[in-house]
Design a protein around this motif. Structure first.
Motif, PDB file in Angstrom:
ATOM      1  N   SER A 173       0.800  -1.227   0.000  1.00 24.87           N
ATOM      2  CA  SER A 173       0.000   0.000   0.000  1.00 24.87           C
ATOM      3  C   SER A 173       0.832   1.276   0.000  1.00 24.87           C
ATOM      4  O   SER A 173       0.603   2.175  -0.803  1.00 24.87           O
ATOM      5  N   MET A 174       1.780   1.379   0.904  1.00 21.56           N
ATOM      6  CA  MET A 174       2.579   2.605   0.974  1.00 21.56           C
ATOM      7  C   MET A 174       3.518   2.742  -0.214  1.00 21.56           C
ATOM      8  O   MET A 174       3.743   3.834  -0.700  1.00 21.56           O
ATOM      9  N   HIS A 175       4.067   1.640  -0.716  1.00 19.19           N
ATOM     10  CA  HIS A 175       4.935   1.726  -1.888  1.00 19.19           C
ATOM     11  C   HIS A 175       4.142   2.210  -3.099  1.00 19.19           C
ATOM     12  O   HIS A 175       4.630   3.029  -3.878  1.00 19.19           O
ATOM     13  N   ALA A 176       2.935   1.706  -3.258  1.00 22.40           N
ATOM     14  CA  ALA A 176       2.101   2.134  -4.379  1.00 22.40           C
ATOM     15  C   ALA A 176       1.759   3.610  -4.249  1.00 22.40           C
ATOM     16  O   ALA A 176       1.797   4.353  -5.238  1.00 22.40           O
ATOM     17  N   GLU A 177       1.434   4.051  -3.046  1.00 25.29           N
ATOM     18  CA  GLU A 177       1.111   5.467  -2.834  1.00 25.29           C
ATOM     19  C   GLU A 177       2.313   6.352  -3.146  1.00 25.29           C
ATOM     20  O   GLU A 177       2.186   7.402  -3.770  1.00 25.29           O
TER      21      GLU A 177
END
Length: 67
Positions: free
Chosen positions: A14-18
């Motif tokens: 999730s955070m990498h995609a964001e």
């Protein structure tokens, strides 16, 4: 590689995609307008680490936005 894509989807943790979406908006807004949401979160994924990772990711995203 993605310049000719009609839709761009960044799928990762999730955070990498964001962060990837934030970087794309910063570096290539012409491509970022083609971003579509991926399925970033899966129920139960990283459940024990989610709170710490959310805080860390939020802090990193703030840093990206302030530079």
């Amino acid at each position: 590689m993605i310049e000719n894509a009609a839709r761009i989807k960044i799928v990762s943790h999730s955070m990498h995609a964001e962060k990837g979406r934030a970087y794309l908006w910063r570096q290539r807004p012409d491509l970022a307008v083609r971003l579509v949401r991926g399925r970033d979160y899966r129920p139960g994924e990283w459940i024990l680490f989610k709170p710490a990772l959310a805080i860390l990711g939020w802090r990193n995203l703030r840093r990206i936005g302030s530079t």
